[in-house]
Every structure is written in structure tokens, then in C-alpha cells.
Design a protein around this motif. Structure first.
Motif, PDB file in Angstrom:
ATOM      1  N   ALA A   1       0.840  -1.210   0.000  1.00 25.38           N
ATOM      2  CA  ALA A   1       0.000   0.000   0.000  1.00 25.38           C
ATOM      3  C   ALA A   1       0.871   1.254   0.000  1.00 25.38           C
ATOM      4  O   ALA A   1       0.639   2.189  -0.782  1.00 25.38           O
ATOM      5  CB  ALA A   1      -0.936   0.002   1.215  1.00 25.38           C
ATOM      6  N   SER A   2       1.923   1.255   0.821  1.00 24.37           N
ATOM      7  CA  SER A   2       2.747   2.466   0.858  1.00 24.37           C
ATOM      8  C   SER A   2       3.590   2.592  -0.415  1.00 24.37           C
ATOM      9  O   SER A   2       3.836   3.696  -0.892  1.00 24.37           O
ATOM     10  CB  SER A   2       3.604   2.520   2.121  1.00 24.37           C
TER      11      SER A   2
ATOM     12  N   TYR B   1       1.317   4.076  -3.022  1.00 23.04           N
ATOM     13  CA  TYR B   1       1.089   5.476  -2.662  1.00 23.04           C
ATOM     14  C   TYR B   1       2.313   6.332  -3.018  1.00 23.04           C
ATOM     15  O   TYR B   1       2.199   7.390  -3.657  1.00 23.04           O
ATOM     16  CB  TYR B   1       0.767   5.556  -1.168  1.00 23.04           C
ATOM     17  N   GLU B   2       3.509   5.845  -2.631  1.00 27.81           N
ATOM     18  CA  GLU B   2       4.747   6.603  -2.927  1.00 27.81           C
ATOM     19  C   GLU B   2       4.975   6.688  -4.437  1.00 27.81           C
ATOM     20  O   GLU B   2       5.457   7.706  -4.945  1.00 27.81           O
ATOM     21  CB  GLU B   2       5.967   5.944  -2.261  1.00 27.81           C
TER      22      GLU B   2
ATOM     23  N   ILE C   1       2.713   6.775  -6.739  1.00 26.93           N
ATOM     24  CA  ILE C   1       1.804   7.803  -7.290  1.00 26.93           C
ATOM     25  C   ILE C   1       2.387   9.193  -7.007  1.00 26.93           C
ATOM     26  O   ILE C   1       2.433  10.055  -7.884  1.00 26.93           O
ATOM     27  CB  ILE C   1       0.378   7.666  -6.702  1.00 26.93           C
ATOM     28  N   LYS C   2       2.903   9.370  -5.785  1.00 26.76           N
ATOM     29  CA  LYS C   2       3.521  10.660  -5.447  1.00 26.76           C
ATOM     30  C   LYS C   2       4.714  10.959  -6.351  1.00 26.76           C
ATOM     31  O   LYS C   2       4.974  12.101  -6.720  1.00 26.76           O
ATOM     32  CB  LYS C   2       3.962  10.672  -3.981  1.00 26.76           C
TER      33      LYS C   2
ATOM     34  N   GLN D   1      -5.497  -0.036  -1.468  1.00 33.61           N
ATOM     35  CA  GLN D   1      -5.359   0.859  -0.302  1.00 33.61           C
ATOM     36  C   GLN D   1      -4.421   2.020  -0.627  1.00 33.61           C
ATOM     37  O   GLN D   1      -4.653   3.163  -0.236  1.00 33.61           O
ATOM     38  CB  GLN D   1      -4.840   0.075   0.907  1.00 33.61           C
ATOM     39  N   GLY D   2      -3.352   1.712  -1.359  1.00 32.74           N
ATOM     40  CA  GLY D   2      -2.406   2.763  -1.757  1.00 32.74           C
ATOM     41  C   GLY D   2      -3.070   3.777  -2.675  1.00 32.74           C
ATOM     42  O   GLY D   2      -2.904   5.002  -2.523  1.00 32.74           O
ATOM     43  N   VAL D   3      -3.860   3.264  -3.612  1.00 30.61           N
ATOM     44  CA  VAL D   3      -4.580   4.138  -4.549  1.00 30.61           C
ATOM     45  C   VAL D   3      -5.587   5.003  -3.784  1.00 30.61           C
ATOM     46  O   VAL D   3      -5.666   6.226  -3.985  1.00 30.61           O
ATOM     47  CB  VAL D   3      -5.308   3.280  -5.622  1.00 30.61           C
TER      48      VAL D   3
ATOM     49  N   ARG E   1      -5.605   5.972  -0.708  1.00 34.90           N
ATOM     50  CA  ARG E   1      -4.964   7.015   0.099  1.00 34.90           C
ATOM     51  C   ARG E   1      -4.540   8.200  -0.787  1.00 34.90           C
ATOM     52  O   ARG E   1      -4.768   9.372  -0.426  1.00 34.90           O
ATOM     53  CB  ARG E   1      -3.738   6.418   0.807  1.00 34.90           C
ATOM     54  N   ALA E   2      -3.979   7.890  -1.939  1.00 36.31           N
ATOM     55  CA  ALA E   2      -3.529   8.971  -2.834  1.00 36.31           C
ATOM     56  C   ALA E   2      -4.711   9.782  -3.345  1.00 36.31           C
ATOM     57  O   ALA E   2      -4.636  11.020  -3.459  1.00 36.31           O
ATOM     58  CB  ALA E   2      -2.735   8.383  -4.003  1.00 36.31           C
TER      59      ALA E   2
ATOM     60  N   GLU F   1      -6.089  11.962  -0.472  1.00 36.68           N
ATOM     61  CA  GLU F   1      -5.247  13.126  -0.165  1.00 36.68           C
ATOM     62  C   GLU F   1      -5.186  14.122  -1.323  1.00 36.68           C
ATOM     63  O   GLU F   1      -4.440  15.099  -1.282  1.00 36.68           O
ATOM     64  CB  GLU F   1      -3.831  12.649   0.202  1.00 36.68           C
TER      65      GLU F   1
END
Ligand code: NAD
Length: 319
Positions: A30-31, A34-35, A37-38, A58-60, A62-63, A66
Motif C-alpha cells: 500500500a505504501s 502510494y509513494e 503515485i507521489k 489501499q495505496g490508490v 490514500r492517494a 489526499e
């Protein structure tokens, strides 16, 4: 920095660089998504078989929550596993995979292998891997045509925008293209300098399929699996031809290997856990190799395939 895209026959644009999700551990997935995508990644190459679609989602989520990205800016790829080739199993499993990701459509849904295996109920084992409910390899009865017709209805129901295939050879594509109502938008294959598959690439591109290369770094990914051929083959990053070209362009060998593909309009989906490499792998379209350099890298071809069900001891000789 935006990643260049390739136009698919379905009309949608697919980024030329994405993030591959095979062997991404559940606890960090997940992280990592997320990272990524960042860091600017928009394409994510997932699959039922990778066993991490819940964490990817979950990663998607969160991005998106936010405000880093909107769903429509992402290009989410998933794959139909071999145990779900029976026509009536395709839509239910696609819906389960969408629920795992927490999205309501895939940008691209791919037939992972041209291999039908006996159905395994997800409540018995998920992902099923290669074995049946009793733990044995057992082929299923679905033809590619039966599976493809069900894939087409996944598009009709707007569960996937585009559909494609993976690990298909030229003959299978020739056959599929005869009856496809919706043509496969992409072909995903193992493709690196030790396995260039030039005839297949040329044929697929001529027929309007966009190519995606997997395992772009050749043996590297298969060292983790302890494959004999991977240990016995010189690493591409240390090959004099690749190293020399990298030095000349002040790039890393990884970037040269990725550019060798994207410059020929072949998308790449490298996987990395390290933030530096993540960024590096995305930055591969702002320099050009000379045609002699592309040819020199292509000349390293030795027909060496690593991702082969036979090499995994599964006894299914598709290649
Ligand atoms: P890969 O070629 O992307 O190699 C991954 C390895 O390279 C990892 O060990 C990683 O740490 C290392 N690496 C990544 N970037 C690097 C850099 N800049 N410098 C140095 N090392 C670096 O291997 P892969 O995972 O086999 O393939 C990529 C993706 O393709 C998979 O994650 C998956 O999504 C897809 N895939 C699909 C199939 C299929 O059957 N369709 C099969 C295999 C892989």
C-alpha cells in the motif's frame, strides 16, 4: 513531468512507463503504490496472481483521498488468472478483483496466460496459483475463444475500458484476431535484450496492438526465484554494451534498458522498492538512443526466456 503515452485501439491512452506489482510484499504494497503515485507513476500493473490487489487498492485510495491524483488520471491494469478462463467465471472474478482494488473499472484487463486451468473457488484458495483445489496441476476446458468472448462482455458491462492478452505467441494472436469482436488492445510479453522476440513484436505492432515489456532487466527479477538460468547469465546492467551506452548518455544501465524499449513504443513496467530507482525508472523518455545503439542492444538477443512455466517445474510447455 508527464509520462508519454501510447494510443490503444480502444481509443484510450496508456502510459509508456508504469509500476509492476509482481513480488511486491503485502506489508509494504500500500505504501509503495502510494509513494509511486507521489513520484509520478500513473500506470499500475497488477494481477490476481500477485496476491496483493487489496493492498494496491489501499495505496490508490490514500492517494485519491489526499488529492494527489484522481481515479481518471490513473491507468490500472489487472489480469485474469488461468483458473478463471471458463466463460461464466470471467465476470465474477473481474468483479471480485475490482472490489479488492476498490475501483469500479479497470483501464486494462488482460488474459494472463493462454492456459486454462481447472476452476478453483476463491473461498477455497485465493489467489489459486497453478494448482487445483487438491493441490495438483489440472488443465481446464475453456478455449481461448470462450475466454475472449467473456472478456468482451466485461468491456460491454464497463468493468474494463480495454482488454488485452499476455504471453501469447503469433499463432494464437492470428487465431484470436479472426474472431475478436473487440480486438486485444495490448500484448504483454517478456522482453529484454536476451529475449527480443522481434517477429512477435513486429507482427503485433503491425496488427495495432500496443506492446508492454515485462522483466525488462532480464535475469535480475528471476534471481529472487533462484532460477538456474538467471544465475548462469551475465547481468544486463554489467554487460559492456549496455554499460558503454549508459556512460555515453550519462544514464544508468537500467534507464538505457527501459529507453531501448520505450523508444520503439514498447511500454515498460519495472518494479522497484527504492525511491531513487523509482524516480530513475520514470525518467527514461528525455533522452534518445542512436539507432546503432538500439541495434547493438538488440543484437544481444539469445532467445533466453526466464518466465516459463516449465522452468518453474509446472510441466506446461506453452513456449
Ligand atoms: P523487472 O525487470 O522490473 O526487475 C525487477 C528487479 O529490478 C528488482 O529486483 C528491482 O529491485 C530491480 N530494479 C528495478 N529498478 C532498478 C534500477 N533502476 N536499478 C537497479 N535495479 C533495479 O522485473 P519483473 O518484476 O519481473 O517485471 C516487471 C513487472 O512486469 C512485474 O512486476 C509485473 O507487473 C510484470 N510481469 C508480468 C508477467 C506476465 O506474465 N504478464 C510476468 C512477469 C512480470
Amino acid at each position: 513531468m508527464t509520462t508519454p503515452t501510447v494510443k490503444l485501439s480502444s481509443g484510450y491512452d496508456m502510459p509508456l512507463v508504469g509500476f509492476g506489482l509482481w513480488k511486491v510484499n503485502n506489508d509494504t504494497c500500500a505504501s509503495q503504490v502510494y509513494e509511486a503515485i507521489k513520484a509520478g507513476y500513473r500506470l499500475f500493473d497488477g494481477a490476481c496472481d500477485y496476491g496483493n490487489e487489496v493492498e494496491c487498492g489501499q495505496g490508490v485510495a490514500r492517494a485519491i483521498k489526499e488529492g494527489i491524483v484522481k481515479r481518471e488520471e490513473l491507468f490500472i491494469v489487472s489480469k485474469l488468472w488461468n483458473s478463471f478462463h471458463d466463460g461464466e467465471q470471467v465476470e465474477p472474478i473481474c468483479r471480485k478483483q475490482l472490489a479488492d482494488w476498490g475501483v469500479d473499472y479497470f483501464d486494462l484487463y488482460i488474459v494472463h496466460f493462454p492456459i486454462s486451468l481447472k476452476y478453483v473457488d476463491p473461498s477455497v484458495r485465493y489467489p489459486p496459483s497453478w494448482q487445483n483445489a487438491e493441490g495438483k496441476i489440472e488443465l481446464g476446458k475453456a478455449s481461448i475463444q470462450e475466454t475472449w468472448t467473456a472478456m468482451e462482455s466485461v468491456v460491454d458491462k464497463k468493468l474494463a475500458r480495454s482488454i488485452g492478452v499476455s504471453n501469447f505467441n503469433t499463432q494464437l494472436l492470428m487465431d484470436l484476431l479472426r474472431y475478436a469482436r473487440i480486438r486485444p488492445a495490448t500484448l504483454q510479453i517478456e522482453h529484454h535484450p536476451y529475449l527480443t522476440q522481434t517477429r512477435l513484436v513486429d507482427y503485433a505492432q503491425k496488427e495495432g496492438l500496443a506492446l508492454t515489456a515485462y522483466s525488462s532487466f532480464g535475469p535480475l527479477s528471476f534471481l529472487e526465484l533462484n532460477l538456474k538460468d538467471a544465475h548462469g547469465t551475465p547481468p544486463l546492467f554489467e554487460h559492456d554494451v549496455v554499460k558503454g551506452i549508459a556512460e555515453k548518455h550519462a544514464r544508468t544501465p537500467a534507464q538505457v534498458l527501459l529507453r531501448w524499449a520505450t523508444q520503439r513504443n514498447i511500454a515498460v513496467i519495472p518494479k522497484s522498492n527504492s525511491p531513487t530507482r523509482l524516480a530513475q525508472n520514470l525518467q527514461v523518455n528525455d533522452f534518445n538512443l542512436e539507432s546503432a545503439e538500439i541495434e547493438a542492444i538488440s543484437a544481444l538477443d539469445k532467445g533466453l526466456r526466464f518466465n516459463d512455466p516449465v522452468a518453474y517445474g509446472l510441466g506446461i510447455p506453452i513456449f
